[in-house]
Write a protein that holds these residues in place. Structure first.
Motif, mmCIF file in Angstrom:
data_model
loop_
_atom_site.group_PDB
_atom_site.id
_atom_site.type_symbol
_atom_site.label_atom_id
_atom_site.label_comp_id
_atom_site.label_asym_id
_atom_site.label_seq_id
_atom_site.Cartn_x
_atom_site.Cartn_y
_atom_site.Cartn_z
ATOM 1 N N CYS A 13 31.340 20.711 -3.226
ATOM 2 C CA CYS A 13 31.122 21.842 -4.124
ATOM 3 C C CYS A 13 30.114 21.448 -5.200
ATOM 4 C CB CYS A 13 32.425 22.279 -4.793
ATOM 5 S SG CYS A 13 33.692 22.907 -3.661
ATOM 6 N N ALA A 14 29.404 22.433 -5.725
ATOM 7 C CA ALA A 14 28.422 22.186 -6.777
ATOM 8 C C ALA A 14 28.448 23.314 -7.796
ATOM 9 C CB ALA A 14 27.016 22.063 -6.187
ATOM 10 N N ILE A 15 28.100 22.974 -9.030
ATOM 11 C CA ILE A 15 27.846 23.969 -10.067
ATOM 12 C C ILE A 15 26.340 24.140 -10.168
ATOM 13 C CG2 ILE A 15 28.093 24.548 -12.513
ATOM 14 C CD1 ILE A 15 30.565 22.785 -12.581
ATOM 15 N N LEU A 16 25.884 25.386 -10.214
ATOM 16 C CA LEU A 16 24.462 25.669 -10.308
ATOM 17 C C LEU A 16 24.063 26.000 -11.736
ATOM 18 C CD1 LEU A 16 23.859 27.672 -7.012
ATOM 19 C CD2 LEU A 16 24.099 25.219 -7.385
ATOM 20 N N ASP A 17 22.766 26.139 -11.966
ATOM 21 C CA ASP A 17 22.251 26.290 -13.326
ATOM 22 C C ASP A 17 22.677 27.585 -13.997
ATOM 23 O OD1 ASP A 17 20.600 27.495 -11.334
ATOM 24 O OD2 ASP A 17 18.980 27.717 -12.780
ATOM 25 N N ASP A 18 23.157 28.563 -13.244
ATOM 26 C CA ASP A 18 23.649 29.804 -13.844
ATOM 27 C C ASP A 18 25.155 29.771 -14.075
ATOM 28 O OD1 ASP A 18 24.475 29.888 -11.215
ATOM 29 O OD2 ASP A 18 23.768 31.935 -10.827
ATOM 30 N N GLY A 19 25.778 28.603 -13.854
ATOM 31 C CA GLY A 19 27.212 28.473 -14.068
ATOM 32 C C GLY A 19 28.066 28.894 -12.897
ATOM 33 N N SER A 20 27.443 29.344 -11.813
ATOM 34 C CA SER A 20 28.209 29.701 -10.623
ATOM 35 C C SER A 20 28.617 28.438 -9.873
ATOM 36 C CB SER A 20 27.387 30.612 -9.704
ATOM 37 O OG SER A 20 26.216 29.948 -9.244
ATOM 38 N N THR A 33 19.755 14.267 2.935
ATOM 39 C CA THR A 33 19.215 15.519 3.450
ATOM 40 C C THR A 33 19.503 16.613 2.434
ATOM 41 O OG1 THR A 33 19.323 17.105 5.288
ATOM 42 C CG2 THR A 33 21.336 15.926 4.751
ATOM 43 N N ARG A 34 18.576 17.550 2.285
ATOM 44 C CA ARG A 34 18.667 18.530 1.195
ATOM 45 C C ARG A 34 19.706 19.605 1.488
ATOM 46 N NH1 ARG A 34 14.110 19.684 -2.701
ATOM 47 N NH2 ARG A 34 15.096 21.066 -4.222
ATOM 48 N N VAL A 35 20.522 19.904 0.477
ATOM 49 C CA VAL A 35 21.485 20.992 0.557
ATOM 50 C C VAL A 35 20.739 22.316 0.417
ATOM 51 C CG1 VAL A 35 23.515 22.051 -0.519
ATOM 52 C CG2 VAL A 35 23.308 19.557 -0.415
ATOM 53 N N LEU A 36 21.119 23.295 1.222
ATOM 54 C CA LEU A 36 20.449 24.600 1.199
ATOM 55 C C LEU A 36 21.055 25.471 0.102
ATOM 56 C CD1 LEU A 36 20.174 25.257 5.047
ATOM 57 C CD2 LEU A 36 18.470 24.266 3.512
ATOM 58 N N LEU A 37 20.690 25.186 -1.146
ATOM 59 C CA LEU A 37 21.173 25.981 -2.275
ATOM 60 C C LEU A 37 20.567 27.378 -2.234
ATOM 61 C CD1 LEU A 37 20.847 23.349 -5.154
ATOM 62 C CD2 LEU A 37 22.902 23.941 -3.855
ATOM 63 N N PRO A 38 21.200 28.347 -2.912
ATOM 64 C CA PRO A 38 20.624 29.696 -2.973
ATOM 65 C C PRO A 38 19.210 29.663 -3.553
ATOM 66 C CG PRO A 38 22.863 29.673 -3.821
ATOM 67 C CD PRO A 38 22.483 28.252 -3.623
ATOM 68 N N ALA A 39 18.361 30.563 -3.081
ATOM 69 C CA ALA A 39 16.964 30.615 -3.521
ATOM 70 C C ALA A 39 16.882 30.771 -5.041
ATOM 71 C CB ALA A 39 16.237 31.768 -2.839
ATOM 72 N N SER A 85 26.441 25.871 5.198
ATOM 73 C CA SER A 85 25.601 26.127 4.029
ATOM 74 C C SER A 85 26.494 26.631 2.907
ATOM 75 C CB SER A 85 24.515 27.161 4.353
ATOM 76 O OG SER A 85 23.669 26.712 5.389
ATOM 77 N N PRO A 86 26.077 26.497 1.649
ATOM 78 C CA PRO A 86 26.936 26.874 0.527
ATOM 79 C C PRO A 86 27.337 28.352 0.525
ATOM 80 C CG PRO A 86 25.148 25.458 -0.215
ATOM 81 C CD PRO A 86 24.835 25.818 1.204
ATOM 82 N N VAL A 87 28.598 28.599 0.131
ATOM 83 C CA VAL A 87 29.101 29.952 -0.107
ATOM 84 C C VAL A 87 29.613 30.010 -1.536
ATOM 85 C CG1 VAL A 87 29.662 30.444 2.291
ATOM 86 C CG2 VAL A 87 31.374 29.358 0.828
ATOM 87 N N ARG A 88 29.554 31.187 -2.142
ATOM 88 C CA ARG A 88 29.883 31.323 -3.560
ATOM 89 C C ARG A 88 31.382 31.354 -3.792
ATOM 90 N NH1 ARG A 88 26.369 34.477 -7.928
ATOM 91 N NH2 ARG A 88 27.590 33.960 -9.798
ATOM 92 N N VAL A 89 31.827 30.578 -4.767
ATOM 93 C CA VAL A 89 33.227 30.576 -5.189
ATOM 94 C C VAL A 89 33.483 31.817 -6.044
ATOM 95 C CG1 VAL A 89 34.989 29.337 -6.507
ATOM 96 C CG2 VAL A 89 33.310 28.062 -5.142
ATOM 97 N N LEU A 90 34.610 32.467 -5.815
ATOM 98 C CA LEU A 90 34.950 33.683 -6.555
ATOM 99 C C LEU A 90 35.658 33.316 -7.860
ATOM 100 C CD1 LEU A 90 36.207 35.903 -3.581
ATOM 101 C CD2 LEU A 90 33.926 35.831 -4.607
ATOM 102 N N LEU A 91 34.883 32.824 -8.815
ATOM 103 C CA LEU A 91 35.444 32.490 -10.121
ATOM 104 C C LEU A 91 35.963 33.746 -10.810
ATOM 105 C CD1 LEU A 91 32.725 30.009 -11.467
ATOM 106 C CD2 LEU A 91 34.912 29.448 -10.386
#
Length: 524
Positions: A169-176, A148-154, A200-206
């Motif tokens: 957890c996942a790394i996205l194409d912008d490095g977030s 089932t598809r993960v609801l990544l940010p638009a 749904s995914p929440v952003r990690v505070l790198l």
């Protein structure tokens, strides 16, 4: 060199991809996690490697070992899993039903749930949706037998993914970095205000200005390798697994791990209650729980709260490694395998179980050395700012960014600059060396590096600055380094229009470079 990640470890088993694309596993087999066609009884194990029964005619390009099972990405783009898959025991690899027409590029196995990144950047998960671990939002719940598809940010795509018991957890194409699932112990990394389950995914505070290069989760903590060669961890600090000097409390915002100076971290692996990281001198460090000698430092006992050097065999270096649950294994530059820690099910691969192995022990087998088939590096170039009008003698600074979006390191990379009508000076590289007309460096997976250069037009007309990758060390699936074909993503050009100086009647300036690779002017 073999790819990082070709070796992985779970609760009581480990697996490795061979150069030819075959897979070997050893250790516990109570759930069929050896993939050899058998499902053992409780506490059954095999201390010597056995071949996984992959489908005929295919090769594995990467793998992931979970708590009681494993999954492999195949060179046909498929994913096969074995062991505990969802709620079932599978002694032989079974195919995962990915979306029609898709290809997998990465997989992370947990046993309770597994996830994959597809070639279009989508992230898909399947298995038990405990605490929202599948990341598919509140409208889908319960065990999912197909992905089932993960609801990544638009507008964003995934480049890497990792799974733990009930979080992902996942790394996205912008490095977030983004996490979802169980969050009570801070393993979502989204700060003290986000300590509840997230479907749904929440952003990690790198750390400010940093991007993630690699990510690994286990138990109740997560660690990430950042683009500057440092590591950050977050989650439960009970056993010192965060490496930040404490073994108490919950850390919900990533904390920096003190890396031994002057070294950079090149890869990271989280295990139950501890973490290991490779350094750019090809040594290994670990920290956290050391009850069963799991850190490989020659002792067993109290937690080690900051990175400690693993005792490697003399004159040997690490090419791959993995932290499991109570034990760890590493691959050496010779093809040898070392394992250490708790050994109740033959997971150290060195014969009869020895209970506890405090120092890394060389297993009586070797793995084939070399490059594993499949996607290796994906190099791309960009130059900023864009071109435009620039007068003769007018200096302007450009930044060349080189990125490796592939799943594995690119070693022996060389990038060359070519200029028309320009004098280049003031060369500064964020890493690597600049000599003659080129920039040489190693670029770890997901990492980027920059080179700044001052370009001064010496002649009027249509001038240009071009950067091109001329050597990559590994295969680049999107282009051929050094083939001088404009339009490929490993070549970037800025066009600079230089008008004639006033009163020259249209004549150009004198001197200057008219093309070819440059001997850089370092005088400025």
């Amino acid at each position: 060199a073999a790819q990082m990640g070709w070796l992985d470890a779970g609760v009581d088993s480990a697996c490795a991809v061979q150069v030819g694309g075959s897979v070997l596993c050893w250790g516990g087999n109570s759930f069929g996690q050896l993939g050899d066609g058998t499902v053992g009884s409780l506490n059954s194990f095999e201390p010597a490697p056995v071949p996984v029964q992959l489908p005929a005619g295919v090769r594995a390009t990467s793998l992931s070992v979970g708590d009681a099972g494993a999954c492999a990405v195949l060179d046909n783009g498929g994913v096969e899993c074995w062991g505990l898959v969802g709620l079932d025991k599978q002694g032989t690899p079974i195919p995962i039903k990915l979306p029609a027409g898709s290809r997998a590029v990465a997989v992370s196995a947990n046993g309770y749930h597994d996830c994959a990144v597809l070639s279009d950047g989508g992230a898909w998960c399947w298995g038990q949706d405990i605490h929202g671990a599948l990341g598919n939002g509140p409208t889908v719940s319960g065990t999912q037998t197909t992905p089932t598809r993960v609801l990544l940010p638009a507008g964003r795509t995934a480049v890497a993914i990792t799974t733990a018991f009930a979080d992902t957890c996942a790394i996205l194409d912008d490095g977030s970095a983004w996490c979802w699932g169980y969050g009570t112990d801070g393993e979502l990394g989204a700060g003290p205000g986000v300590l509840a389950d997230q479907e749904s995914p929440v952003r990690v505070l790198l750390p400010t200005g940093r991007t993630a290069v690699a990510i690994s989760a286990a138990g109740q903590h997560v660690c990430a390798l950042l683009d500057d060669g440092t590591a950050s961890c977050w989650g439960d600090a009970f056993r010192g697994e965060l490496g930040n000097g404490t073994d108490t409390g919950t850390v919900s915002t990533p904390a920096t791990v003190p890396t031994p100076a002057p070294y950079r971290v090149t890869d990271i692996s989280a295990g139950l209650g501890r973490t290991c990281a490779a350094l750019d001198d090809r040594t290994l460090t670990c920290w956290g729980d050391n009850t069963q000698g799991t850190l490989g430092v020659g002792s067993a006992g109290d937690a080690v709260l900051t990175p400690a050097r693993v005792t490697l065999p003399a004159q040997r270096s690490i090419t791959g490694f993995a932290a499991g649950s109570g034990f760890s294994c590493g691959a050496l530059d010779t093809g040898g395998v070392i394992c250490w820690g708790f050994d109740t099910a033959g997971q150290l691969g060195n014969g009869a179980p020895t209970a506890v192995q405090k120092n890394p022990a060389l297993a009586p087998f070797t793995l084939s050395n070399g490059t594993i088939p499949g996607q290796v590096a994906d190099l791309s170039l960009a130059i900023a700012p864009t071109g435009g009008t620039q007068a003769v003698g007018q200096a302007r600074t450009f930044t060349v960014t080189l990125r490796n979006a592939g799943a594995d390191p690119a070693t022996g990379v060389r990038m060359d600059l070519t200029a028309v009508g320009l004098r280049l000076s003031g060369i500064t590289a964020s890493q690597g060396t600049v000599t003659g007309g080129g920039w040489s460096l190693d670029l770890y997976r997901g990492a980027s590096a920059t080179l700044t250069v001052t370009a001064t037009p010496t002649t009027a007309g249509a001038n240009a600055l071009t950067a091109e990758v001329t050597a990559a060390g590994q295969v680049d699936p999107d282009s051929v380094p050094g083939n001088h074909v404009a339009g490929e993503d490993d070549q970037a050009t800025v066009a600079i229009t230089t008008p004639p100086p006033p009163g020259t009647g249209g004549s150009g300036g004198t001197g200057g470079q008219t093309g070819g690779e440059l001997a850089f002017d370092q005088s400025r």
